[in-house]
Scaffold this active site. Structure first.
Site: not given
Length: 402
Positions: A130-132, A135
């Site tokens: 997801l993050d990272p 994004d």
């Protein structure tokens, strides 16, 4: 160029914590060679039952030696373990000529092994969650659209912000819900952050002290910078003719979080490592994650490019055209992912495991080259990943306007 070791179809998914979700199920749909490694075989079997995957993957008791013994050339190892354990797993992969994937930031210890892995024809996939992860896909897409509208050689300034957070779907007094180990959350807050603000590189030793309000789709959140944002200017392929006024990748929290965590920050300022470890245990006990909790993931990435004077360069797609402004030209675009968990799966597990599983599928189909990949590292590949994630039911919105 070194030939890629062909994928066997066997995937070793190591760890079944809070971020393991429907991505594992997607892999079971794609291949019948999935093995889930956990603390014990019984715990692995329980995790498979919880995910509705009993009989579709093999439950195994994890030790590094046991995993290494089962590796064959072309297998894929997916690490859901803490980042500190990735280097040892990658070393085992290189020795057995197996590919490696994780959702974590690439560490120096992993980077040191990338040349050997690439020379052996192996993919090292990192930052694919997801993050990272997502994004990066959003940022690559926005930058490419702005470049088409503005032109690489046009002098311009820009603001890029990328904020992500896992929060409770129903706000609580603590204004937070732990979606990963409390000790990791606290250590992240103890790490300095570097970013660009008002055109100047800025470093803050205590990231929460740079917390500010941030409006997302009409809702107020609190955000603060996280880690080192500056290297991502190059990774996202922003033109050199464009100068950053703001460039920050950071963490998003519910409005009121800063005040609710005041006593935590006091401890972070004065406690040593042992004290922080004790604080993590206290927070885990005081704010447990239960089966009835529902989480929410918010990822908001936005880019604004301003060109002084009139004219916006060489144009581009109609949806990417820059619009006029009194003191110049402005192009703007944003992505928003706002997802709540349900009784079947947390939002965090869905958003981490699905892009990671997609990356593993690309290793298996041979479309990733040997060496290091950070999710999809180019705009065209990012668009492909976003289309595939949307087809799998991961919802997000894109807005582009002048």
């Amino acid at each position: 160029m070194t030939d890629l070791v062909p994928g066997t179809g066997t995937v070793h998914w190591v760890g079944a914590g809070l971020s393991t979700g429907s991505g594992l199920a997607a892999l079971c749909e794609h291949t019948d060679g999935v093995r889930l490694w956990h603390r014990t075989a019984d715990r692995a079997a329980e995790a498979l039952d919880r995910l509705g995957l009993t009989g579709r993957a093999e439950p195994l008791a994890y030790t590094l030696d046991a995993l290494t013994d089962r590796l064959a050339p072309g297998d894929v190892v997916v690490s859901m373990l803490p980042a500190s354990e990735h280097a040892a797993l990658l070393a085992a992969c290189v020795s057995r000529r197996a590919h490696f994937a994780c959702s974590s930031y690439v560490s120096d210890a992993v980077l040191e092994q990338v040349p050997a892995a690439g020379a052996a024809g192996l993919v090292v996939l990192t930052e694919a969650g997801l993050d990272p992860g997502i994004d990066h896909l959003f940022a690559h897409s926005l930058v490419a659209r702005a470049r088409r509208a503005i032109g690489d050689d046009t002098a311009a300034s820009y603001r890029l912000t990328s904020y992500c957070g896992g929060v409770p779907a129903v706000p609580n007094d603590f204004r937070y819900r732990f979606s990963w180990a409390p000790f990791g959350v606290l250590n992240a807050l103890r790490s300095p952050a570097r970013y660009v603000e008002d055109g100047i590189e800025t470093v803050v030793g205590r990231p929460w002290e740079a917390t500010r309000e941030h409006l997302v789709d009409g809702e107020t959140f609190e955000v603060y910078p996280n880690r080192d944002s500056v290297p991502f200017i190059e990774q996202y392929e922003l033109p050199r003719a464009w100068k950053p006024q703001t460039f920050v990748r950071g963490t998003l929290r519910l409005d009121g979080w800063l005040r609710a965590w005041d006593t935590v920050f006091e401890r972070l300022r004065k406690d040593d490592d042992a004290g922080i470890a004790a604080l993590a245990q206290e927070l885990a006990a005081a704010h447990p994650t239960t089966d009835t909790d529902r989480d929410r993931v918010v990822l908001a990435v936005s880019l604004e490019v301003r060109v002084p004077g009139s004219g916006a360069g060489d144009g581009g797609d109609a949806g990417d055209q820059a619009g006029g402004a009194g003191n110049g030209t402005v192009w703007s675009g944003s992505y928003l992912l706002d997802l709540e968990g349900d009784e079947e799966e947390s939002a965090m597990a869905r958003c981490v495991s699905r892009p990671l599983a997609l990356g593993v599928r690309h290793i298996l189909d041979g479309s990733l080259a040997p060496g290091l990949s950070r999710a999809a590292e180019t705009a065209p590949r990012s668009e492909e990943w976003l289309r595939e994630l949307a087809d799998q039911g991961l919802e997000f919105t894109l807005r582009v306007g002048g």
